[in-house]
Design an enzyme around this catalytic site. Sequence first.
Site, mmCIF file in Angstrom:
data_model
loop_
_atom_site.group_PDB
_atom_site.id
_atom_site.type_symbol
_atom_site.label_atom_id
_atom_site.label_comp_id
_atom_site.label_asym_id
_atom_site.label_seq_id
_atom_site.Cartn_x
_atom_site.Cartn_y
_atom_site.Cartn_z
ATOM 1 N N LYS A 1 0.802 -1.234 0.000
ATOM 2 C CA LYS A 1 0.000 0.000 0.000
ATOM 3 C C LYS A 1 0.835 1.284 0.000
ATOM 4 C CE LYS A 1 -4.194 -1.811 2.160
ATOM 5 N NZ LYS A 1 -5.256 -1.581 3.148
ATOM 6 N N ASP B 1 -10.000 3.126 1.978
ATOM 7 C CA ASP B 1 -10.139 2.504 3.303
ATOM 8 C C ASP B 1 -10.850 3.429 4.300
ATOM 9 O OD1 ASP B 1 -9.009 0.039 2.752
ATOM 10 O OD2 ASP B 1 -6.989 0.636 3.340
HETATM 11 P P1 NAP Z 1 0.184 -2.595 10.574
HETATM 12 O O1 NAP Z 1 0.425 -1.404 9.721
HETATM 13 O O2 NAP Z 1 1.181 -3.686 10.611
HETATM 14 O O3 NAP Z 1 -0.049 -2.056 12.102
HETATM 15 C C1 NAP Z 1 -0.196 -2.968 13.173
HETATM 16 C C2 NAP Z 1 -0.555 -2.204 14.443
HETATM 17 O O4 NAP Z 1 -0.773 -3.165 15.483
HETATM 18 C C3 NAP Z 1 0.552 -1.273 14.935
HETATM 19 O O5 NAP Z 1 -0.029 -0.139 15.540
HETATM 20 C C4 NAP Z 1 1.263 -2.148 15.962
HETATM 21 O O6 NAP Z 1 1.954 -1.420 16.955
HETATM 22 C C5 NAP Z 1 0.082 -2.857 16.586
HETATM 23 N N1 NAP Z 1 0.500 -4.075 17.270
HETATM 24 C C6 NAP Z 1 0.887 -5.253 16.697
HETATM 25 N N2 NAP Z 1 1.212 -6.143 17.655
HETATM 26 C C7 NAP Z 1 1.033 -5.525 18.850
HETATM 27 C C8 NAP Z 1 1.208 -5.920 20.200
HETATM 28 N N3 NAP Z 1 1.639 -7.160 20.529
HETATM 29 N N4 NAP Z 1 0.915 -5.032 21.176
HETATM 30 C C9 NAP Z 1 0.479 -3.786 20.874
HETATM 31 N N5 NAP Z 1 0.302 -3.350 19.604
HETATM 32 C C10 NAP Z 1 0.582 -4.212 18.602
HETATM 33 O O7 NAP Z 1 -1.198 -3.300 10.195
HETATM 34 P P2 NAP Z 1 -2.518 -2.629 9.563
HETATM 35 O O8 NAP Z 1 -2.460 -2.744 8.099
HETATM 36 O O9 NAP Z 1 -2.724 -1.288 10.185
HETATM 37 O O10 NAP Z 1 -3.626 -3.680 10.074
HETATM 38 C C11 NAP Z 1 -3.993 -3.730 11.443
HETATM 39 C C12 NAP Z 1 -5.253 -4.564 11.584
HETATM 40 O O11 NAP Z 1 -6.320 -3.971 10.851
HETATM 41 C C13 NAP Z 1 -5.119 -5.994 11.039
HETATM 42 O O12 NAP Z 1 -5.791 -6.856 11.921
HETATM 43 C C14 NAP Z 1 -5.826 -5.938 9.691
HETATM 44 O O13 NAP Z 1 -6.413 -7.171 9.335
HETATM 45 C C15 NAP Z 1 -6.922 -4.925 9.994
HETATM 46 N N6 NAP Z 1 -7.407 -4.226 8.786
HETATM 47 C C16 NAP Z 1 -8.728 -4.322 8.467
HETATM 48 C C17 NAP Z 1 -9.222 -3.666 7.353
HETATM 49 C C18 NAP Z 1 -10.674 -3.796 6.997
HETATM 50 O O14 NAP Z 1 -11.052 -3.475 5.853
HETATM 51 N N7 NAP Z 1 -11.517 -4.210 7.910
HETATM 52 C C19 NAP Z 1 -8.363 -2.883 6.551
HETATM 53 C C20 NAP Z 1 -7.017 -2.777 6.928
HETATM 54 C C21 NAP Z 1 -6.554 -3.454 8.048
HETATM 55 P P3 NAP Z 1 3.526 -1.056 16.769
HETATM 56 O O15 NAP Z 1 3.561 0.148 15.909
HETATM 57 O O16 NAP Z 1 4.016 -0.834 18.134
HETATM 58 O O17 NAP Z 1 4.177 -2.252 16.109
#
Ligand code: NAP
Length: 280
Positions: free
Chosen positions: A69, A106
């Site tokens: 992305k 999104d």
């Molecule tokens: P990302 O960019 O990898 O961000 C992950 C986030 O989760 C970061 O803020 C990270 O914190 C946090 N995190 C991960 N492990 C953690 C832990 N053990 N403790 C505390 N914080 C933790 O991922 P993303 O693309 O934003 O996606 C995040 C979620 O949203 C996923 O579950 C994805 O499936 C979902 N999503 C859904 C949609 C939809 O259409 N419904 C669209 C996009 C994403 P740090 O910065 O500290 O690592």
Amino acid sequence: MAQPFGLAGVMGWPVSHSRSPLMHNLWLKQHGIQGVYVPLPVQPERLADALRGLVALGFAGCNLTIPHKVAAMAHVDEVDPLARRMGAINTVVVQPDGRLKGFNTDGFGFWQSLIDAHPGFRAEAGPVVVLGAGGAARAVVLSLLERGAPRVRLLNRTEDKARQLADELDAQGRIDVLPWSEREAALAGGALLVNTTSLGMQGQPELDLRLDALTGDALVCDVIYVPLETRLLRQARERGHVTVNGLGMLMNQAQPAFHAWFGVMPDITPELQQAMLATL
Ligand code: NAP
């Protein structure tokens, strides 16, 4: 002249988990459009070639998912201003002259899913608490600011990433970055809580959060859709809050992309919802 065959797809690495082909192929069928939407496994180092290939192959465009992305922004000819602010694109549309234009739907998808669940909700209702500072958080925070959220309390395990997000979104001081350890106290007086971290997703640790400080009329949203009801949403439902899962965001972000490629705005029908639920 015969209708052209409609082609679109989703580029990701890996991409086999994506539910987008199911949605778009159902919509193609519902609207009698001859065409297909395919998963496109594209390695990060091949992304530029793959995007250019869309034009030669006659694609209307594509979606982008993890990990493309952000990187894809550098390989399209034009980026929509909202997507530029967000710092990521999830949709590419091949223009009539063969140029590639990037969008991000999104934020629209997130907002629409809130309104579908709670039609009376307004972003101005009060402070919003957002957990996480990754890609999903960017879309969520920007869509709320654009619609008038007075303040966003942003908490992320890695606080620096939250600060960077706040700086980049240029929010005129409306984002308060708070330490992750203060996430329970931060709920006080919030009109909306959104989890955008991956905590609570299948295969990931649970989000550890007591909701005691949250007022009864606050809306609680989790962008995760596997499982459909995370522990956070279950806790919130048991306390009587209106809850919103991530499936609505997923389906709503796909609508404007389909429209941009094929000229028809598709509906989120019960048939689509059933088909999606059957995969979860
Ligand atoms: P990302 O960019 O990898 O961000 C992950 C986030 O989760 C970061 O803020 C990270 O914190 C946090 N995190 C991960 N492990 C953690 C832990 N053990 N403790 C505390 N914080 C933790 O991922 P993303 O693309 O934003 O996606 C995040 C979620 O949203 C996923 O579950 C994805 O499936 C979902 N999503 C859904 C949609 C939809 O259409 N419904 C669209 C996009 C994403 P740090 O910065 O500290 O690592």
